[in-house]
Structures are given as C-alpha cells and as structure tokens.
Write a protein that holds these residues in place. Structure first.
Motif, PDB file in Angstrom:
ATOM      1  N   ASN A 209      79.300  54.324  65.949  1.00 33.56           N
ATOM      2  CA  ASN A 209      80.460  53.920  66.726  1.00 33.56           C
ATOM      3  C   ASN A 209      80.239  54.188  68.202  1.00 33.56           C
ATOM      4  O   ASN A 209      79.563  55.151  68.570  1.00 33.56           O
ATOM      5  CB  ASN A 209      81.685  54.733  66.297  1.00 33.56           C
ATOM      6  N   SER A 210      80.857  53.355  69.014  1.00 28.26           N
ATOM      7  CA  SER A 210      80.796  53.573  70.450  1.00 28.26           C
ATOM      8  C   SER A 210      82.169  54.095  70.883  1.00 28.26           C
ATOM      9  O   SER A 210      83.195  53.581  70.452  1.00 28.26           O
ATOM     10  CB  SER A 210      80.459  52.229  71.098  1.00 28.26           C
ATOM     11  N   PHE A 211      82.164  55.144  71.704  1.00 27.74           N
ATOM     12  CA  PHE A 211      83.423  55.788  72.110  1.00 27.74           C
ATOM     13  C   PHE A 211      83.688  55.633  73.598  1.00 27.74           C
ATOM     14  O   PHE A 211      82.754  55.597  74.401  1.00 27.74           O
ATOM     15  CB  PHE A 211      83.394  57.281  71.770  1.00 27.74           C
ATOM     16  N   LEU A 212      84.958  55.580  73.927  1.00 30.69           N
ATOM     17  CA  LEU A 212      85.347  55.460  75.331  1.00 30.69           C
ATOM     18  C   LEU A 212      86.490  56.420  75.646  1.00 30.69           C
ATOM     19  O   LEU A 212      87.500  56.459  74.950  1.00 30.69           O
ATOM     20  CB  LEU A 212      85.801  54.012  75.616  1.00 30.69           C
ATOM     21  N   GLY A 213      86.307  57.201  76.699  1.00 37.24           N
ATOM     22  CA  GLY A 213      87.405  58.016  77.234  1.00 37.24           C
ATOM     23  C   GLY A 213      87.574  57.606  78.686  1.00 37.24           C
ATOM     24  O   GLY A 213      86.716  57.887  79.509  1.00 37.24           O
ATOM     25  N   TRP A 214      88.655  56.881  78.980  1.00 38.32           N
ATOM     26  CA  TRP A 214      88.842  56.430  80.373  1.00 38.32           C
ATOM     27  C   TRP A 214      89.701  57.424  81.137  1.00 38.32           C
ATOM     28  O   TRP A 214      90.551  58.093  80.568  1.00 38.32           O
ATOM     29  CB  TRP A 214      89.471  55.034  80.420  1.00 38.32           C
ATOM     30  N   GLU A 215      89.439  57.506  82.414  1.00 38.55           N
ATOM     31  CA  GLU A 215      90.293  58.310  83.300  1.00 38.55           C
ATOM     32  C   GLU A 215      90.906  57.324  84.279  1.00 38.55           C
ATOM     33  O   GLU A 215      90.190  56.663  85.013  1.00 38.55           O
ATOM     34  CB  GLU A 215      89.459  59.346  84.056  1.00 38.55           C
ATOM     35  N   SER A 339      90.832  54.015  94.124  1.00 42.82           N
ATOM     36  CA  SER A 339      91.024  54.428  92.737  1.00 42.82           C
ATOM     37  C   SER A 339      90.006  53.771  91.818  1.00 42.82           C
ATOM     38  O   SER A 339      89.689  52.596  91.969  1.00 42.82           O
ATOM     39  CB  SER A 339      92.413  54.042  92.233  1.00 42.82           C
ATOM     40  N   GLY A 340      89.546  54.537  90.864  1.00 42.81           N
ATOM     41  CA  GLY A 340      88.618  54.010  89.872  1.00 42.81           C
ATOM     42  C   GLY A 340      89.144  54.262  88.482  1.00 42.81           C
ATOM     43  O   GLY A 340      90.253  54.774  88.293  1.00 42.81           O
ATOM     44  N   LYS A 341      88.331  53.856  87.525  1.00 47.32           N
ATOM     45  CA  LYS A 341      88.681  54.132  86.140  1.00 47.32           C
ATOM     46  C   LYS A 341      87.380  54.581  85.484  1.00 47.32           C
ATOM     47  O   LYS A 341      86.594  53.768  85.025  1.00 47.32           O
ATOM     48  CB  LYS A 341      89.219  52.857  85.497  1.00 47.32           C
ATOM     49  N   HIS A 342      87.114  55.877  85.547  1.00 47.76           N
ATOM     50  CA  HIS A 342      85.854  56.367  84.987  1.00 47.76           C
ATOM     51  C   HIS A 342      85.815  56.081  83.497  1.00 47.76           C
ATOM     52  O   HIS A 342      86.745  56.408  82.777  1.00 47.76           O
ATOM     53  CB  HIS A 342      85.728  57.873  85.215  1.00 47.76           C
ATOM     54  N   THR A 457      75.858  71.070  82.565  1.00 45.40           N
ATOM     55  CA  THR A 457      75.220  70.023  83.357  1.00 45.40           C
ATOM     56  C   THR A 457      75.862  69.994  84.730  1.00 45.40           C
ATOM     57  O   THR A 457      77.065  70.160  84.865  1.00 45.40           O
ATOM     58  CB  THR A 457      75.395  68.645  82.705  1.00 45.40           C
ATOM     59  N   ASP A 458      75.052  69.806  85.735  1.00 47.37           N
ATOM     60  CA  ASP A 458      75.604  69.755  87.086  1.00 47.37           C
ATOM     61  C   ASP A 458      76.325  68.432  87.291  1.00 47.37           C
ATOM     62  O   ASP A 458      76.163  67.481  86.557  1.00 47.37           O
ATOM     63  CB  ASP A 458      74.531  69.986  88.148  1.00 47.37           C
ATOM     64  N   ARG A 459      77.122  68.403  88.338  1.00 47.49           N
ATOM     65  CA  ARG A 459      77.946  67.228  88.598  1.00 47.49           C
ATOM     66  C   ARG A 459      77.481  66.541  89.866  1.00 47.49           C
ATOM     67  O   ARG A 459      77.064  67.190  90.812  1.00 47.49           O
ATOM     68  CB  ARG A 459      79.406  67.655  88.782  1.00 47.49           C
ATOM     69  N   ASN A 460      77.587  65.241  89.878  1.00 49.52           N
ATOM     70  CA  ASN A 460      77.322  64.514  91.100  1.00 49.52           C
ATOM     71  C   ASN A 460      78.377  63.423  91.200  1.00 49.52           C
ATOM     72  O   ASN A 460      78.319  62.424  90.505  1.00 49.52           O
ATOM     73  CB  ASN A 460      75.920  63.900  91.063  1.00 49.52           C
ATOM     74  N   ARG A 461      79.357  63.650  92.065  1.00 50.21           N
ATOM     75  CA  ARG A 461      80.487  62.730  92.144  1.00 50.21           C
ATOM     76  C   ARG A 461      80.129  61.412  92.826  1.00 50.21           C
ATOM     77  O   ARG A 461      80.928  60.490  92.851  1.00 50.21           O
ATOM     78  CB  ARG A 461      81.665  63.396  92.863  1.00 50.21           C
ATOM     79  N   THR A 462      78.938  61.329  93.377  1.00 50.98           N
ATOM     80  CA  THR A 462      78.576  60.093  94.069  1.00 50.98           C
ATOM     81  C   THR A 462      77.797  59.141  93.177  1.00 50.98           C
ATOM     82  O   THR A 462      77.450  58.054  93.596  1.00 50.98           O
ATOM     83  CB  THR A 462      77.734  60.366  95.326  1.00 50.98           C
ATOM     84  N   SER A 463      77.500  59.552  91.951  1.00 45.31           N
ATOM     85  CA  SER A 463      76.706  58.684  91.089  1.00 45.31           C
ATOM     86  C   SER A 463      77.600  57.713  90.324  1.00 45.31           C
ATOM     87  O   SER A 463      78.591  58.109  89.728  1.00 45.31           O
ATOM     88  CB  SER A 463      75.913  59.520  90.089  1.00 45.31           C
ATOM     89  N   PRO A 464      77.231  56.431  90.322  1.00 47.40           N
ATOM     90  CA  PRO A 464      78.053  55.459  89.602  1.00 47.40           C
ATOM     91  C   PRO A 464      77.895  55.553  88.087  1.00 47.40           C
ATOM     92  O   PRO A 464      78.704  55.009  87.347  1.00 47.40           O
ATOM     93  CB  PRO A 464      77.551  54.109  90.108  1.00 47.40           C
ATOM     94  N   PHE A 465      76.824  56.224  87.624  1.00 47.44           N
ATOM     95  CA  PHE A 465      76.576  56.281  86.179  1.00 47.44           C
ATOM     96  C   PHE A 465      75.915  57.627  85.887  1.00 47.44           C
ATOM     97  O   PHE A 465      74.700  57.770  85.979  1.00 47.44           O
ATOM     98  CB  PHE A 465      75.658  55.114  85.771  1.00 47.44           C
ATOM     99  N   PHE A 474      80.577  56.157  83.407  1.00 43.47           N
ATOM    100  CA  PHE A 474      80.423  54.969  84.251  1.00 43.47           C
ATOM    101  C   PHE A 474      81.597  54.983  85.224  1.00 43.47           C
ATOM    102  O   PHE A 474      82.716  54.655  84.871  1.00 43.47           O
ATOM    103  CB  PHE A 474      80.433  53.723  83.358  1.00 43.47           C
ATOM    104  N   ARG A 475      81.312  55.407  86.457  1.00 46.75           N
ATOM    105  CA  ARG A 475      82.401  55.661  87.394  1.00 46.75           C
ATOM    106  C   ARG A 475      82.737  54.479  88.274  1.00 46.75           C
ATOM    107  O   ARG A 475      83.727  54.491  88.987  1.00 46.75           O
ATOM    108  CB  ARG A 475      82.010  56.813  88.325  1.00 46.75           C
ATOM    109  N   ALA A 476      81.851  53.470  88.253  1.00 44.90           N
ATOM    110  CA  ALA A 476      82.065  52.366  89.184  1.00 44.90           C
ATOM    111  C   ALA A 476      83.152  51.404  88.720  1.00 44.90           C
ATOM    112  O   ALA A 476      83.541  50.512  89.459  1.00 44.90           O
ATOM    113  CB  ALA A 476      80.749  51.623  89.387  1.00 44.90           C
ATOM    114  N   VAL A 477      83.655  51.594  87.497  1.00 48.35           N
ATOM    115  CA  VAL A 477      84.686  50.690  86.968  1.00 48.35           C
ATOM    116  C   VAL A 477      85.937  50.771  87.850  1.00 48.35           C
ATOM    117  O   VAL A 477      86.339  51.856  88.268  1.00 48.35           O
ATOM    118  CB  VAL A 477      85.026  51.052  85.509  1.00 48.35           C
ATOM    119  N   GLY A 478      86.554  49.632  88.115  1.00 42.29           N
ATOM    120  CA  GLY A 478      87.712  49.588  89.001  1.00 42.29           C
ATOM    121  C   GLY A 478      88.990  50.016  88.302  1.00 42.29           C
ATOM    122  O   GLY A 478      89.130  49.836  87.089  1.00 42.29           O
TER     123      GLY A 478
END
Ligand code: ADP
Ligand code: MG
Length: 726
Positions: A209-215, A339-342, A457-465, A474-478
């Motif tokens: 299964n593929s899972f999605l948790g959107w923010e 605003s994005g939708k991670h 795991t370290d974080r990088n808020r500037t990475s799109p994926f 996947f952070r680039a989602v609108g």
C-alpha cells in the motif's frame, strides 16, 4: 481610512470568537459518525452483503447487480436515519475542486405520493451532465457523455443533508476526466511492482500500500476585510499591497499561542472532520502572521486524498461561520511565506512492514535500501515531470517565480543515510546491512561504520523532497492542489523504477549471479547514476541553481514549459507501461493545464487593471487635487509660504498614476494579442512571457502610492490589517 474600510476594520476588531457547540462525548464517540464505515455497514447490511462488499473493497472483486441493490438499500436507510434526504456522486474533475449534483431520494410513487428510492444502479453509475468540466478536447473529439462510477474503496459520507458517494469520472470512451481514476491506477501499479520486489526478501508479502499524510497550510482573513479586496475575492491573492512594517521578521507567530477566534474555528473544523472520519491530529500557527497548519494521521493514499479534498471544502464553510475567509492560495501576500501542502509518502506491506524505514534484520535493511534507492532513482529520472506535477499558475509563486526558491527538484537524505549510500556505492563486497541491539544502523565488513538512529534524521526545510526517517516528504506540493497529481506521478515513477529493477536483477540471477549479489550490483549502479538528485545544502540559494544546472537537473522556470515534461517520450512510455494514463489522456490533461494557466493569468490581469483604474488612480487623483488646491491657495496668500514639497509630492503622484495608466494599457494590449492565439500551449506561453510580466511594474507604482496617499481615503484594507486582525 475610507468609510467602508473603517467599518470593516472596526467590525474585525469587534468580532469575538464564535461560540462553538461543544461536541457531545469524546472523539472516540463521534469519530466517523457521518461515514458509512464498517460499523454502519455491519448494522445496515446483511451479513452476506457485508462480506461481499469487503471483498470488493479489499480485493477489487466485481460487484453483482444484486449486491449493489442490497448495499444501496442499506446505505439509503443509514443516510436517512442520519438526516440525509439527497444523494450525490462526489468526484474530482480537473478543475482541482470537487463536483456534486444532488438528487432527492424522494420519487413520485405514481399515486400522488412519494417514496424514497435509491437503487444499486444509481449507486454504481451515473451520467452527470458534465459537458462543462475541463476535458482537454476528449469529449469533443469522441462522445459528449461522461460517467461517474462508484469507488467502493472510499467510504460514502454525509455532508449537511446529502449522502456523498466518492466516484471516478470518465468519458464515454473510458478516458479519465478526473484525478481519482489515474490515482487508483497508479496505486495498482505500485502495488504490483513493489510486491514483486518485496518477494526477493519475504515470500509472504501479498500486497503493498502507498500511504499519504498531508499537512495543509492556509491563511485566515477577516471576512469584512476580505470583501473589500476584489483581488483576494476573485484571484485568491493580493495583487497589490505595500508590505506591513512588521510582518514575519520577529518570527513570533510560528508555534505561538493560537488566537481565540482562530482556535474556535479550528475546534469547530476538527469536530466536523472527526465526524467525517478525517483523523485530524495536529494544529499550529505557521511562520507568517495569520498562517496556520492542520495535519491528520496518514492513511492509504486514496482515502487520504479524498479526505484532503473534503477538508478544503469544509474549511471554507466553517471559516465563514466564524466570519473568516480561508485562503488556500500558495502565495496570498507578497514578501511573506506562502502555503504548501507537504505530502508525507511511504510504502507499506500487508505484513506490516514500512518499506521506507530501516528494519531489524539484515534482510529487512537490504529491502529498505532497495526501496530507498529505487525512489531516489525514480525522482532523479523524472525530476522534471515531478515538478510538472506540482506546478501551476499559483504554485509558481512558491517555486521559480520572483521571491520563490529555485524551481528544481532534489532529494535530501541527511548525512547518515547519504553516508550509507556512499559506503554501499564504494564497497566491493556484498556486505550485509544490519542493526545492532540499539537500533543503530550498521554495515558490517566496512570500517568507519556509519550509524543511523532511527528517529534522528536531520531536517532540511529547503528541500522539496526530503527523506524524514521513515517516509519521504514531498514539500513542493501547492496548498490549493489536489494531492492526487503528485501522488500519481510519484507512484507511477517508482513503480516503473521497481519493475525495471526487478527485470535487471532477474536477468542477473538467470545468468547465474546469486540473488543478494545481483541486488547489490544493481543498487550500486543506481546509486551512482542518481547521484545528481541528492542535495543536502541550501535549496533556496543561487549557487544551487548553477550547481543543479551543471548536474543536468531540470531548471526550467516557466510554468507552461514545465508542463511539456508530460509529453516527453519517456513520460508517455512510462504511463502507458504502468497502465496509468494513455497518450490521449496525457495530451488532454496537459491541454487543460495550459488552459487553466492562461485563464488564471487572464483573470489576474483583468482584476489588476480594473482595480488600478477604478480604485487606485481615482483615489490618488483625489488626493492630488487636494494638494493642488492647497498649493493654489498658498500661492494666493503669498507671504513667504513655500509649496515646493507639496509640488514635489504632486509630481510624484503624477509619475505613479501615469506609469499605472501606461502599464495597464500595455497589459490590455498584451492580453488582446495573446487571446488571438489558437493553440493552448502557445497561448499559455504568451500569457507567461508577455502578460504576467506586466503585473509587477503596475503593482510597484500602486504600492508606492499606498505609501503616499492619505490613509483616510485609501479604499483597500492594508497588509497590516489583513494580516494582524483576527
Ligand atoms: P512534521 O514534523 O513534519 O510536522 P509529523 O509527525 O507531524 O511531522 O507528521 C506529518 C505527517 O506525516 C502526518 O500526517 C503523519 O501522519 C505523516 N506520517 C508519519 N509517518 C508516516 C509514514 N510512514 N507514511 C506517510 N506519512 C506519515
Ligand atoms: Mg512535516
């Protein structure tokens, strides 16, 4: 302040939190009470029908007419017991929103009365009059009919007094006219490809299964102020507005105490969500003033996506109840965060293993690395297409446009995972990957063993994926997007990668190479080849733009040109191999993308022109006339009065209003020329290159005038009011 603006500001200040009706009981009591879920099914369906429906939901076995009738009868009874009197097929056309057409259960009984009717036929399939939904030419070329068909995997629910049945929406000839159809196909593709690869490691895996948790990020604006901003009302963003002296510099909003009026809205919204079975979990202030976030617990992609679509609709409704308007636009305000939708995404087996989390045994870890590398490789190969999947006229403001970070897809893995891949790439042996007792990730047989703590795991808020320990984000989602588009491309690309990986490994095994060795060899090759997509540095920097272009990543910034990636031969081949989209469907969908792009810019252009000419120039001229009057009177009095600064101010206003008028007529000319173009692609390119480019200059002059013109007559609520009143 203009009288109207004054009234609205006054009203905004005086709005108190709306009293929220306290939910009866605990969340566990009312969670899913408006959903035709397992509990309701058990109660309203016969045992045999329930079992058969489960089989359809879980294994996709076909529904018989009798079964459909039985389910429809139970569903109708449940819906009516819960206050519903109408039903609708609820689908997700290519507009990006959801569509519904309500029909009453009540039907004339032929004897002057009515009877509540709902048959299996109506449940399973309908033919909505759908001629005005975007179709990219499919329905003109073929048959003008469209069908909606029930998706039993996603449960029906009640909104207000209407039973909503999630459906797909397809043309008479079978082409998808919606998001759900290809999404479901992509889930089948990833299931098939991933399950086969899992069997290298565990023969018991029957399904993936593929899972999605959107923010979901969003802004709230007071409704009275919103109503005085035609740009917000019609385009979802402010096309003008001088920056507020204070905005997000102090970083005092992020995770701050949630304002009372907002918390009332959030509680109300969460209550509605929980009743609808949306497992909302997290809420907080975001970085920008009046920006917030809501996130549920992750679910299988199909359900998660339906829930996000549903959320966007009910958010709007609940916001109105609280005298707010919710802004889902990716960039409602210049100069502050958008605003994005991670999209948090992972793959999991029916044996309970998260394929993107490090495991406990050497075999599980090899499996983890296998999936990780396949994802990275897919993202590398299709980085341009993934960008196309999330690109739109509105999201361009978050990726590629003026203040936005570069429009480049890369993946962030963090130092430790990167080190593991580097080791693997350079190792000669097929050393086992394993955990020691403390959940520390190790590769034996290699000195200077890299360690990876599972939740560190370290974080990088500037990475799109970004890889975040047990999933990719996947952070680039609108923020206004339908998540499906990103999920379709991602799942299909990974499915394609996995099936090619499987072919290559099988070929090696057939040639006599041992399985583990074959897997290692293939992974090593993929790690080498996909290296350019890995980037742990600052994804917002200019240096990265140059570096990414050297690495051969897709750096295109023009939205209409980014859409071209859908029509690459490799894309068409991939979608067709995976059975997700045909060439006809892809071409049609791309047409819709260009068309939508053009329309959005066209509307913005019109609104900007109208506002400039009807609101701004007249008000500036009025102020100018006041100044002229003053200067004239001063000259009459004489007596050493010096009018030179007033004259300078008048000249300044003159300059700006003249520039606005010139800018608007250039904008109109550009639009007229672009409108004559026939092809959707060329037209969209023209709108991008010649129309959208006019906006900034006009805005610059308007924003200057906002600084000069008497605040008492300025008609539009200012940034400080829109962003700080709540
Ligand atoms: P963040 O620190 O990024 O805000 P959260 O823990 O709040 O992270 O999670 C963000 C989203 O990711 C939530 O919807 C959460 O349910 C989801 N999530 C967590 N684990 C997974 C997973 N394995 N697969 C998909 N989504 C996940
Ligand atoms: Mg997150």
């Amino acid at each position: 302040m203009s009288l109207l603006r004054f009234k609205m500001v006054d009203a905004a200040i005086n709005h108190t939190a709306v009293e929220v009706k306290a939910p009866s009981g605990r969340p566990s009591d009312y969670f899913g009470e408006l959903v035709f879920g397992h509990e309701a099914m058990k109660k309203y369906l016969s045992k045999a029908d329930y079992k058969a429906l489960l089989d359809t939901m879980e294994n996709g076995s076909p529904l018989t007419r009798e079964l459909a009738d039985g389910i429809a009868a139970g569903m109708k009874q449940w819906a009516m017991d819960n206050g519903a009197d109408h039903y609708t097929h609820w689908f997700q056309p290519l507009t990006g929103g959801t569509a519904e057409k309500h029909d009453a259960f009540a039907e004339p009984d032929g004897e002057g009365g009515v009877l509540e009717e709902f048959s299996g036929k109506l449940l399973v399939q309908q033919e909505p009059d759908a001629s005005s939904f975007p179709n990219g030419g499919i329905r003109n070329t073929f048959e003008a009919r469209g069908y909606s068909a029930w998706d039993p995997a996603s449960p029906a629910f009640i909104v207000d007094t209407t039973l909503c049945i999630p459906t797909i929406f397809i043309a008479y000839t079978g082409e998808a006219l919606d998001y759900k159809t290809p999404l479901l196909r992509s889930l089948t593709a990833i299931d098939r490809a991933a399950t086969e690869v899992c069997r290298y490691f565990d023969k018991n895996v029957g399904r993936v299964n593929s899972f999605l948790g959107w923010e979901q990020e969003y802004f709230l604006v007071d409704e009275g102020l919103w109503a005085l901003r035609p740009d917000l009302m019609l385009t979802g963003r402010t096309l003008m507005g001088h920056e507020s002296a204070k905005n997000q510099q102090l970083e005092d909003h992020y995770f701050g105490a949630i304002p009372t009026r907002v918390i009332a809205f959030m509680r109300d919204l969460e209550y509605e969500c929980l009743k609808l079975g949306i497992p909302v979990k997290t809420r907080h202030n975001e970085v920008a003033p009046n920006q917030f976030e809501l996130a549920p617990v992750y679910e299988p992609v199909n359900q998660a996506n339906d829930h996000n679509q549903l959320l966007m609709t009910i958010m709007d409704k609940i916001a109105r109840r609280h005298h707010f308007r919710v802004l889902l636009h990716e960039k409602p305000f210049k100069g502050i965060n958008g605003s994005g939708k991670h999209n948090n995404w992972s793959l999991g087996t029916d044996t309970g293993v998260n394929l993107l989390a490090p495991g406990k045994t050497p075999s599980e870890n090899l499996q983890f690395i296998t999936f990780l590398v396949n994802v990275i490789s897919a993202v590398h190969r299709h980085n341009g297409l993934l960008k196309a999947a999330i690109m739109s006229a509105t999201n361009a403001h978050r990726l590629g446009a003026n203040e936005a970070p570069p429009a480049i897809i890369s993946t962030f893995l963090g130092a430790q995972v990167s080190a593991v891949l580097d080791k693997l790439e350079n190792s000669k042996s097929d050393a086992a990957i394993r955990f020691d007792a403390k959940n520390i990730f190790k590769m034996s047989g290699i000195s200077h063993i890299p360690t990876l703590l599972m939740d560190n795991t370290d974080r990088n808020r500037t990475s799109p994926f970004a890889f975040t320990g047990n999933r990719f984000e996947f952070r680039a989602v609108g923020s206004s997007d339908n998540c499906a588009e990103a999920m379709i491309v991602l799942n299909t690309a990974v499915a394609n990668e996995l099936s090619e990986f499987k072919k290559a490994v099988d070929a090696k095994i057939e040639a006599g190479v041992k399985k583990e060795k074959a897997i290692y060899e293939e992974l090593r090759r993929m790690i080498k080849e996909s290296k350019p997509i890995r980037f742990d540095g600052n994804g917002y920097s200019d240096e990265w733009k140059n570096e990414a272009s050297r690495r051969g990543l897709d750096c295109e910034t023009s939205t209409p040109l980014i859409f071209d990636r859908y029509l690459d031969r490799s894309t068409i081949q991939m979608f067709s191999d995976m059975g997700v989209l045909t060439q006809i469907e892809i071409e049609a969908r791309t047409e819709v993308k260009w068309e939508t792009y053009t329309k959005k810019i066209q509307i913005e252009g019109r609104v900007l022109g109208d506002l400039a000419m009807n609101h701004i120039v007249p008000i500036a001229s009025k102020y100018e006339a006041m100044l002229l009057d003053k200067v004239y009177k001063m000259s009459q009095i004489g007596g050493g009065l010096d009018a030179s600064s007033d004259i300078a101010l008048i000249k300044m206003i003159q300059r700006h209003t003249a520039a606005i008028q010139t800018g608007v007529s250039a904008l109109i000319d550009a639009r007229k020329a672009a409108n004559k173009i026939e092809g959707e692609r060329t037209k969209a390119i023209c709108y991008h290159d010649t129309v959208a480019v006019c906006f900034d200059e006009i805005r610059r002059h308007i924003d200057k005038l906002e600084e000069i013109v008497d605040d008492q007559i300025w008609p539009l609520p200012k940034y400080r009011e829109l962003l700080f009143l709540r």
